[in-house]
Design an enzyme around this catalytic site. Structure first.
Site, mmCIF file in Angstrom:
data_model
loop_
_atom_site.group_PDB
_atom_site.id
_atom_site.type_symbol
_atom_site.label_atom_id
_atom_site.label_comp_id
_atom_site.label_asym_id
_atom_site.label_seq_id
_atom_site.Cartn_x
_atom_site.Cartn_y
_atom_site.Cartn_z
ATOM 1 N N SER A 120 8.309 3.839 0.334
ATOM 2 C CA SER A 120 7.436 3.085 -0.167
ATOM 3 C C SER A 120 7.269 3.292 -1.643
ATOM 4 C CB SER A 120 5.776 3.508 0.151
ATOM 5 O OG SER A 120 4.845 3.024 -0.158
ATOM 6 N N SER A 142 0.880 -1.111 0.063
ATOM 7 C CA SER A 142 -0.115 -0.006 -0.085
ATOM 8 C C SER A 142 0.813 1.197 -0.022
ATOM 9 C CB SER A 142 -0.963 -0.188 1.376
ATOM 10 O OG SER A 142 -1.779 1.099 1.024
ATOM 11 N N GLU A 143 0.647 2.150 -0.831
ATOM 12 C CA GLU A 143 1.352 3.385 -1.091
ATOM 13 C C GLU A 143 1.612 4.167 0.218
ATOM 14 O OE1 GLU A 143 -1.225 2.393 -2.912
ATOM 15 O OE2 GLU A 143 -1.377 3.573 -4.797
ATOM 16 N N ASN A 144 0.696 4.129 1.128
ATOM 17 C CA ASN A 144 0.942 4.998 2.499
ATOM 18 C C ASN A 144 1.793 4.454 3.525
ATOM 19 O OD1 ASN A 144 -1.319 3.127 2.727
ATOM 20 N ND2 ASN A 144 -1.859 4.247 4.468
ATOM 21 N N GLY A 145 2.504 3.285 3.053
ATOM 22 C CA GLY A 145 3.482 2.921 3.725
ATOM 23 C C GLY A 145 3.406 1.409 4.607
#
Lengths: 230, 217
Positions: B88, B46-49
């Site tokens: 990320s 997931s892009e947010n980490g």
């Protein structure tokens, strides 16, 4: 030897932000957004701000208060699709918006925090995100020059801080916070828990307090920090 | 969800091979996990980490600090990890991301993708979509074959601002599985009940039809 104490009061530290400041704001959605610092900035009313943030929060939350108050001159974001107010302000021309690819925004901030001038990347090349950007050739490939981002102020949310400003973050509330905490002349942290020096083990520190100027303990978590029931 | 659409989601789930690192776009792509066995060995990013995305959680069980990039409350699994936004996207851009499944407004016969902006109507920003589309090792699109007005989304050339050039390898729609080849679109499979003539009529570019029997899904 003892590490210095940077803990301070909310009002005073926000009052040091001038009109026209460029401000990095942590957070991706709700997690990691420094709502307490932002609400005080909205209350004090500094104007002509340039905000740099992943997203524009949602209507009625976080930086939306600043946008609604007309305190924001320009917003540098990756996405603002969850905030209809911000979209309306952008479309009416009241708010200047610069879009940046998400990971490139992170790297521009990281470069600013690392004392570098710019990064080179092929992200966005041959798309409209490349419009107006300098192109250079590196190792035989065309690359965009993306300038480093360094700001006057960074507003950071941490799960735990000590008085020196050593920080630890929670889960996906990390996001842009550790990067922004390195990339401003004045780094202001709000922390859910302020522990004594030594309360964070050296291995648990994710941002060294050497980057941090001020630490404010959040007295009580407001509703904005909670679960959003959509 | 229509029957054809849920069969498309189930079919697209077969894109995910054991051991992959995968990013699923918001919307239909997220639903492919419902078609994988609970013990399937894959790392969702997931892009947010977050690597190792666990099940979505109802509000009263959610952790306020743990969301996916679409804002849904999710959980961790044994081995999950958190990291900042630079890390990320380092993962995305450096070739560690094996596969991304993305939505689309338009896909061109050369693999161009437009999925972030409709000038004058929809311009919320691309978030991480440009890096995902430009750098994932394999880019697969999941979309309805036509838009809500019935206009084809598979075209000779995109009319909307591009997300990335020439990166789409395959398209799963509610009508067909279509590959992007050096010679343009090539039909691989048809949804049950869809004819070649219907597919051609709903596609805004020429499409190569196999001579042999066409599998269905």
């Amino acid at each position: 030897m003892k590490l210095p104490d940077k803990s301070t009061e909310l009002h005073d530290v926000i009052a040091a932000i001038p009109n026209g400041a460029t401000v990095l704001v942590g957070g991706f959605g709700v997690p990691g957004t420094p709502f307490t610092l932002l609400n005080e900035l909205a209350r004090q009313g500094q104007r002509d701000l340039v905000l740099v943030k992943n997203d524009a929060n949602e209507a009625g939350m976080g930086i939306d208060h600043l946008i609604k108050n007309g305190q924001v001159r320009k917003l540098i974001v990756t996405h603002l699709g969850l905030n209809a107010n911000a979209i309306a302000a952008m479309n009416s021309g009241d708010l200047e918006v610069e879009f940046c690819a998400q990971g490139i925004l992170a790297e521009r901030i990281r470069a600013g925090g690392a004392g570098l001038g710019a990064i080179l990347t092929d992200i966005g090349i041959e798309t409209e995100l490349a419009n107006g950007k300098q192109v250079v050739e590196m190792n035989g490939r065309a690359m965009l020059v993306e300038p480093a981002l360094r700001a006057d102020v960074a507003l950071i949310h941490a799960a735990i801080a000590d008085p020196f400003g050593n920080l630890a973050y929670a889960a996906t509330a990390r996001n842009f916070n550790p990067l922004m905490a390195m990339a401003a002349a004045r780094v202001i942290v709000e922390a859910e828990a302020l522990v004594p020096l030594g309360g964070l083990a050296p291995d648990a520190v994710e941002t060294t307090g050497a980057f941090v100027d001020h630490v404010v303990e959040i007295k009580e978590l407001s509703q904005e920090y909670g679960i959003v029931r959509r | 969800m229509s029957d054809a659409r849920s069969r498309m989601v189930a079919r697209a789930a077969q894109e995910i091979a054991p051991g992959m690192v995968v990013n699923l776009g918001i919307g239909l792509p997220t639903q492919v996990v419902n078609h994988l066995p609970a013990d399937f060995p894959v790392c969702l990013h997931s892009e947010n980490g977050l690597t190792g995305i666990g099940a979505m959680l109802p509000y009263d069980e959610a952790d306020r600090n743990l969301i996916d990039a679409g804002g849904a409350y999710v959980s961790t699994i044994p081995g999950s990890a958190f990291f900042d936004s630079a890390v990320s996207f380092a993962l995305v851009r450096s070739g560690r991301l094996d596969l991304t499944l993305l939505g689309a407004f338009e896909v061109a016969r050369n693999g161009d993708l437009a999925n972030w902006k409709i000038p004058g109507k929809f311009s919320p920003g691309a978030g991480g979509a440009i890096e995902l589309a430009q750098k994932a090792r394999r880019v697969v699109v999941m979309t309805t074959h036509c838009d809500r007005k019935g206009n084809p989304k598979l075209l000779d050339a995109c009319t909307l601002p591009l997300t990335a050039r020439g990166r789409v390898a395959r398209i799963y729609t509610d009508m067909a599985v279509v590959d992007v080849t050096p010679n343009g679109f090539a039909l691989r499979e048809l949804a049950t009940g869809v004819s070649v003539a219907e597919l051609r009529a709903a596609t805004g570019a020429s499409i190569t039809i196999p001579q042999s029997d066409i599998p269905t899904f």
